[in-house]
Design a protein around this motif. Structure first.
Motif, short mmCIF file in Angstrom:
data_model
loop_
_atom_site.label_atom_id
_atom_site.label_comp_id
_atom_site.label_asym_id
_atom_site.label_seq_id
_atom_site.Cartn_x
_atom_site.Cartn_y
_atom_site.Cartn_z
N LEU A 146 0.87 -1.18 0.00
CA LEU A 146 0.00 0.00 0.00
C LEU A 146 0.90 1.23 0.00
O LEU A 146 2.00 1.19 0.52
N PRO A 147 0.45 2.32 -0.58
CA PRO A 147 1.30 3.51 -0.60
C PRO A 147 1.49 4.05 0.81
O PRO A 147 0.66 3.82 1.68
N PRO A 148 2.60 4.77 1.05
CA PRO A 148 2.81 5.33 2.38
C PRO A 148 1.69 6.30 2.72
O PRO A 148 1.14 6.96 1.84
N GLY A 149 1.37 6.35 3.99
CA GLY A 149 0.29 7.23 4.43
C GLY A 149 0.72 8.68 4.44
O GLY A 149 1.91 8.99 4.40
N PRO A 150 -0.26 9.56 4.52
CA PRO A 150 0.04 10.99 4.61
C PRO A 150 0.52 11.35 6.02
O PRO A 150 0.41 10.53 6.92
N ALA A 151 1.03 12.55 6.16
CA ALA A 151 1.39 13.02 7.49
C ALA A 151 0.11 13.18 8.30
O ALA A 151 -0.93 13.58 7.78
N MET A 152 0.18 12.84 9.58
CA MET A 152 -0.94 13.01 10.48
C MET A 152 -0.56 14.07 11.50
O MET A 152 0.53 14.02 12.06
N LEU A 153 -1.45 15.01 11.70
CA LEU A 153 -1.21 16.05 12.70
C LEU A 153 -2.14 15.84 13.87
O LEU A 153 -3.33 15.61 13.71
N PRO B 201 -2.79 17.65 17.99
CA PRO B 201 -2.55 18.99 18.56
C PRO B 201 -1.07 19.30 18.80
O PRO B 201 -0.63 20.42 18.58
N ARG B 202 -0.29 18.30 19.24
CA ARG B 202 1.11 18.58 19.58
C ARG B 202 2.13 17.90 18.69
O ARG B 202 3.32 18.22 18.78
N LEU B 203 1.68 16.95 17.87
CA LEU B 203 2.64 16.09 17.18
C LEU B 203 2.34 15.97 15.69
O LEU B 203 1.21 16.18 15.25
N GLU B 204 3.38 15.61 14.94
CA GLU B 204 3.22 15.20 13.56
C GLU B 204 3.78 13.79 13.45
O GLU B 204 4.85 13.50 13.99
N VAL B 205 3.04 12.92 12.78
CA VAL B 205 3.50 11.56 12.52
C VAL B 205 3.48 11.41 11.01
O VAL B 205 2.46 11.67 10.36
N ARG B 206 4.61 11.04 10.42
CA ARG B 206 4.71 10.96 8.96
C ARG B 206 5.74 9.92 8.57
O ARG B 206 6.61 9.57 9.37
N PRO B 207 5.67 9.42 7.32
CA PRO B 207 6.69 8.45 6.90
C PRO B 207 8.10 9.04 7.01
O PRO B 207 8.30 10.24 6.84
N ALA B 208 9.04 8.16 7.30
CA ALA B 208 10.44 8.57 7.42
C ALA B 208 11.00 9.02 6.08
O ALA B 208 10.59 8.52 5.03
N GLU C 77 7.72 16.55 17.46
CA GLU C 77 7.10 17.54 18.33
C GLU C 77 6.91 18.81 17.50
O GLU C 77 7.88 19.39 17.01
N ARG C 78 5.67 19.22 17.30
CA ARG C 78 5.38 20.34 16.40
C ARG C 78 5.97 21.65 16.90
O ARG C 78 6.42 22.48 16.10
N SER C 79 6.01 21.86 18.21
CA SER C 79 6.50 23.13 18.75
C SER C 79 7.99 23.32 18.52
O SER C 79 8.47 24.46 18.44
N THR C 80 8.75 22.22 18.41
CA THR C 80 10.21 22.31 18.26
C THR C 80 10.69 21.79 16.91
O THR C 80 11.82 22.09 16.51
N GLY C 81 9.88 20.96 16.24
CA GLY C 81 10.31 20.34 15.00
C GLY C 81 11.27 19.18 15.21
O GLY C 81 11.84 18.64 14.27
N ALA D 243 -3.58 8.55 16.63
CA ALA D 243 -3.63 9.09 15.26
C ALA D 243 -3.28 8.00 14.25
O ALA D 243 -3.96 7.83 13.23
N LEU D 244 -2.23 7.23 14.54
CA LEU D 244 -1.80 6.20 13.60
C LEU D 244 -2.80 5.05 13.54
O LEU D 244 -3.08 4.53 12.46
N LEU D 245 -3.37 4.67 14.67
CA LEU D 245 -4.35 3.58 14.66
C LEU D 245 -5.63 3.99 13.94
O LEU D 245 -6.26 3.16 13.26
N ALA D 246 -6.01 5.24 14.04
CA ALA D 246 -7.19 5.72 13.30
C ALA D 246 -6.92 5.64 11.80
O ALA D 246 -7.80 5.26 11.01
#
Length: 180
Positions: free
Chosen positions: A6-13, A15-22, A75-79, A120-123
């Motif tokens: 399956l294609p890699p998923g999109p970035a998930m945001l 409130p405080r975090l971003e989860v995205r493919p490496a 961590e979105r606040s620091t990157g 976020a990732l499980l959703a």
């Protein structure tokens, strides 16, 4: 629920975090983390730099398999990349299984990040995957066991995995997450 190719998923945001493919640009931070004793507590130990590069290569490769493979947690606040969350394949009791895990840098623990990123990732996983996911947790790692419970995993059994006695938890995903 086979999720190969399956294609890699999109970035998930969240409130405080971003989860995205490496991406390749994440390599220096992951090699640093994988060689850090605090980060690798509750694992078989710190990796050598070569082994850390190999593990990261695997993250890049597998990031394209299940859309919810292990991915950086930023961590979105620091990157700053503070850890990872997601699944990987492993063999257990003669079957290929999906293992869900999370690992955070010591300074990012106790803030609810593992729960936030995992939800976020499980959703996202629930949109494409049907089936069981296992969590393998060190019996002495109470915080991780608490996170698994918050995420809806239930204790299954204690077993030896890769030479270590671990607690196994399972979650069935059937198109909805969280499961109510």
């Amino acid at each position: 629920g086979d999720c190969d190719n399956l294609p890699p998923g999109p970035a998930m945001l969240t409130p405080r975090l971003e989860v995205r493919p490496a991406t390749e640009s994440d390599r220096p931070r992951f090699v640093q983390l994988l060689c850090d004793e605090e980060f690798m507590v509750f694992s078989s130990g710190v990796l050598t730099p070569d082994a850390a590069h190999d593990r990261f290569d695997g993250m890049l490769t597998r990031g394209a398999e299940p859309t919810f493979a292990k991915q950086p947690v930023i961590e979105r606040s620091t990157g700053i990349i503070v850890g990872y969350v997601g699944v990987d394949w492993f063999d257990f009791e003669g079957r290929r299984r999906l293992e869900f895990g999370y690992r955070l840098a010591s300074e990012a623990r106790g803030l609810g990040y593992a729960t936030e990123a995992s939800r976020a990732l499980l959703a996202t996983a629930a949109q494409t995957y049907r089936g069981e996911i296992l969590a393998i947790i060190d019996p002495t790692n109470r915080p991780s066991q608490n996170v698994a419970s918050k995420l809806g995993f239930s204790f299954w059994k204690q077993a030896i995995v890769a030479g270590y006695v671990d607690k196994l938890y399972r979650l069935r995903i059937d198109g909805r997450y969280p499961v109510n």
